[in-house]
Design a protein around this motif. Structure first.
Motif, PDB file in Angstrom:
ATOM      1  N   ASP A   9       0.819  -1.212   0.000  1.00  0.00           N
ATOM      2  CA  ASP A   9       0.000   0.000   0.000  1.00  0.00           C
ATOM      3  C   ASP A   9       0.856   1.267   0.000  1.00  0.00           C
ATOM      4  N   GLN A  10       1.965   1.251   0.733  1.00  0.00           N
ATOM      5  CA  GLN A  10       2.858   2.407   0.759  1.00  0.00           C
ATOM      6  C   GLN A  10       3.502   2.633  -0.609  1.00  0.00           C
ATOM      7  N   VAL A  11       3.890   1.549  -1.268  1.00  0.00           N
ATOM      8  CA  VAL A  11       4.491   1.663  -2.608  1.00  0.00           C
ATOM      9  C   VAL A  11       3.448   2.186  -3.592  1.00  0.00           C
ATOM     10  N   ALA A  12       2.232   1.698  -3.488  1.00  0.00           N
ATOM     11  CA  ALA A  12       1.167   2.169  -4.372  1.00  0.00           C
ATOM     12  C   ALA A  12       0.933   3.665  -4.182  1.00  0.00           C
ATOM     13  N   GLU A  13       0.929   4.116  -2.950  1.00  0.00           N
ATOM     14  CA  GLU A  13       0.743   5.546  -2.679  1.00  0.00           C
ATOM     15  C   GLU A  13       1.919   6.359  -3.215  1.00  0.00           C
ATOM     16  N   LEU A  15       3.839   5.622  -5.745  1.00  0.00           N
ATOM     17  CA  LEU A  15       3.795   5.636  -7.203  1.00  0.00           C
ATOM     18  C   LEU A  15       2.520   6.276  -7.747  1.00  0.00           C
ATOM     19  N   GLY A  16       1.559   6.517  -6.876  1.00  0.00           N
ATOM     20  CA  GLY A  16       0.301   7.107  -7.324  1.00  0.00           C
ATOM     21  C   GLY A  16      -0.578   6.123  -8.078  1.00  0.00           C
ATOM     22  N   THR A  17      -0.536   4.866  -7.669  1.00  0.00           N
ATOM     23  CA  THR A  17      -1.325   3.825  -8.325  1.00  0.00           C
ATOM     24  C   THR A  17      -2.185   3.116  -7.284  1.00  0.00           C
ATOM     25  N   THR A  18      -2.926   2.135  -7.737  1.00  0.00           N
ATOM     26  CA  THR A  18      -3.658   1.281  -6.802  1.00  0.00           C
ATOM     27  C   THR A  18      -2.707   0.205  -6.287  1.00  0.00           C
ATOM     28  N   ALA A  19      -3.106  -0.515  -5.257  1.00  0.00           N
ATOM     29  CA  ALA A  19      -2.271  -1.579  -4.689  1.00  0.00           C
ATOM     30  C   ALA A  19      -2.096  -2.736  -5.672  1.00  0.00           C
ATOM     31  N   ARG A  20      -2.966  -2.814  -6.640  1.00  0.00           N
ATOM     32  CA  ARG A  20      -2.887  -3.911  -7.612  1.00  0.00           C
ATOM     33  C   ARG A  20      -1.600  -3.847  -8.437  1.00  0.00           C
ATOM     34  N   PHE A  21      -1.143  -2.628  -8.762  1.00  0.00           N
ATOM     35  CA  PHE A  21       0.052  -2.481  -9.597  1.00  0.00           C
ATOM     36  C   PHE A  21       1.310  -3.032  -8.922  1.00  0.00           C
ATOM     37  N   ARG A  23       1.466  -5.196  -6.561  1.00  0.00           N
ATOM     38  CA  ARG A  23       1.266  -6.642  -6.414  1.00  0.00           C
ATOM     39  C   ARG A  23       1.574  -7.370  -7.714  1.00  0.00           C
ATOM     40  N   ARG A  24       1.186  -6.760  -8.836  1.00  0.00           N
ATOM     41  CA  ARG A  24       1.479  -7.362 -10.137  1.00  0.00           C
ATOM     42  C   ARG A  24       2.982  -7.364 -10.400  1.00  0.00           C
ATOM     43  N   LEU A  25       3.678  -6.273 -10.030  1.00  0.00           N
ATOM     44  CA  LEU A  25       5.131  -6.226 -10.199  1.00  0.00           C
ATOM     45  C   LEU A  25       5.801  -7.342  -9.403  1.00  0.00           C
ATOM     46  N   GLU A  28       5.049 -10.806 -11.064  1.00  0.00           N
ATOM     47  CA  GLU A  28       5.813 -10.990 -12.298  1.00  0.00           C
ATOM     48  C   GLU A  28       7.320 -10.899 -12.076  1.00  0.00           C
ATOM     49  N   ARG A  29       7.732 -10.739 -10.821  1.00  0.00           N
ATOM     50  CA  ARG A  29       9.159 -10.632 -10.436  1.00  0.00           C
ATOM     51  C   ARG A  29       9.857  -9.498 -11.166  1.00  0.00           C
ATOM     52  N   ARG A  30       9.169  -8.350 -11.304  1.00  0.00           N
ATOM     53  CA  ARG A  30       9.740  -7.186 -11.982  1.00  0.00           C
ATOM     54  C   ARG A  30      10.325  -6.191 -10.990  1.00  0.00           C
ATOM     55  N   ILE A  31      10.179  -6.465  -9.682  1.00  0.00           N
ATOM     56  CA  ILE A  31      10.722  -5.603  -8.649  1.00  0.00           C
ATOM     57  C   ILE A  31      11.215  -6.492  -7.507  1.00  0.00           C
ATOM     58  N   ARG A  32      12.297  -6.031  -6.852  1.00  0.00           N
ATOM     59  CA  ARG A  32      12.821  -6.795  -5.716  1.00  0.00           C
ATOM     60  C   ARG A  32      11.867  -6.665  -4.527  1.00  0.00           C
ATOM     61  N   TYR A  33      11.747  -7.733  -3.771  1.00  0.00           N
ATOM     62  CA  TYR A  33      10.930  -7.694  -2.559  1.00  0.00           C
ATOM     63  C   TYR A  33      11.471  -8.667  -1.532  1.00  0.00           C
ATOM     64  N   VAL A  34      11.003  -8.511  -0.301  1.00  0.00           N
ATOM     65  CA  VAL A  34      11.441  -9.358   0.814  1.00  0.00           C
ATOM     66  C   VAL A  34      10.196  -9.924   1.471  1.00  0.00           C
ATOM     67  N   LYS A  35      10.209 -11.217   1.755  1.00  0.00           N
ATOM     68  CA  LYS A  35       9.109 -11.823   2.493  1.00  0.00           C
ATOM     69  C   LYS A  35       9.474 -11.851   3.958  1.00  0.00           C
ATOM     70  N   VAL A  36       8.627 -11.276   4.784  1.00  0.00           N
ATOM     71  CA  VAL A  36       8.801 -11.272   6.233  1.00  0.00           C
ATOM     72  C   VAL A  36       7.602 -12.021   6.790  1.00  0.00           C
ATOM     73  N   GLY A  37       7.825 -13.307   7.032  1.00  0.00           N
ATOM     74  CA  GLY A  37       6.695 -14.143   7.406  1.00  0.00           C
ATOM     75  C   GLY A  37       5.751 -14.217   6.223  1.00  0.00           C
TER      76      GLY A  37
END
Length: 70
Positions: A9-13, A15-21, A23-25, A28-37
């Motif tokens: 939600d913070q990334v969506a805000e 970037l000025g998009t919805t949370a769906r964008f 999540r899609r990134l 599709e593994r187009r952005i780095r992320y970390v799983k915490v639990g």
């Protein structure tokens, strides 16, 4: 470890998009992320890299010496 980790939600805000964008990134593994639990967090630097890599620079066209012909 000075990088802030942002929620979807913070990334969506940011970037000025919805949370769906974001999540899609992630899906599709187009952005780095970390799983915490079961939570997904995106490093602030990954958002900056994504924006930088998708920024389109304007074209610089040479100016015409003469005005347009009528």
């Amino acid at each position: 470890m000075t990088d802030r980790y942002l929620s979807v939600d913070q990334v969506a805000e940011l970037l000025g998009t919805t949370a769906r964008f974001p999540r899609r990134l992630i899906e599709e593994r187009r952005i780095r992320y970390v799983k915490v639990g079961r939570h997904v967090r995106i490093p602030e630097s990954a958002v900056a890299e994504f924006v930088d890599s998708h920024t389109v620079q304007p074209l610089r066209r040479p100016r015409a010496r003469y005005g347009r012909a009528a």
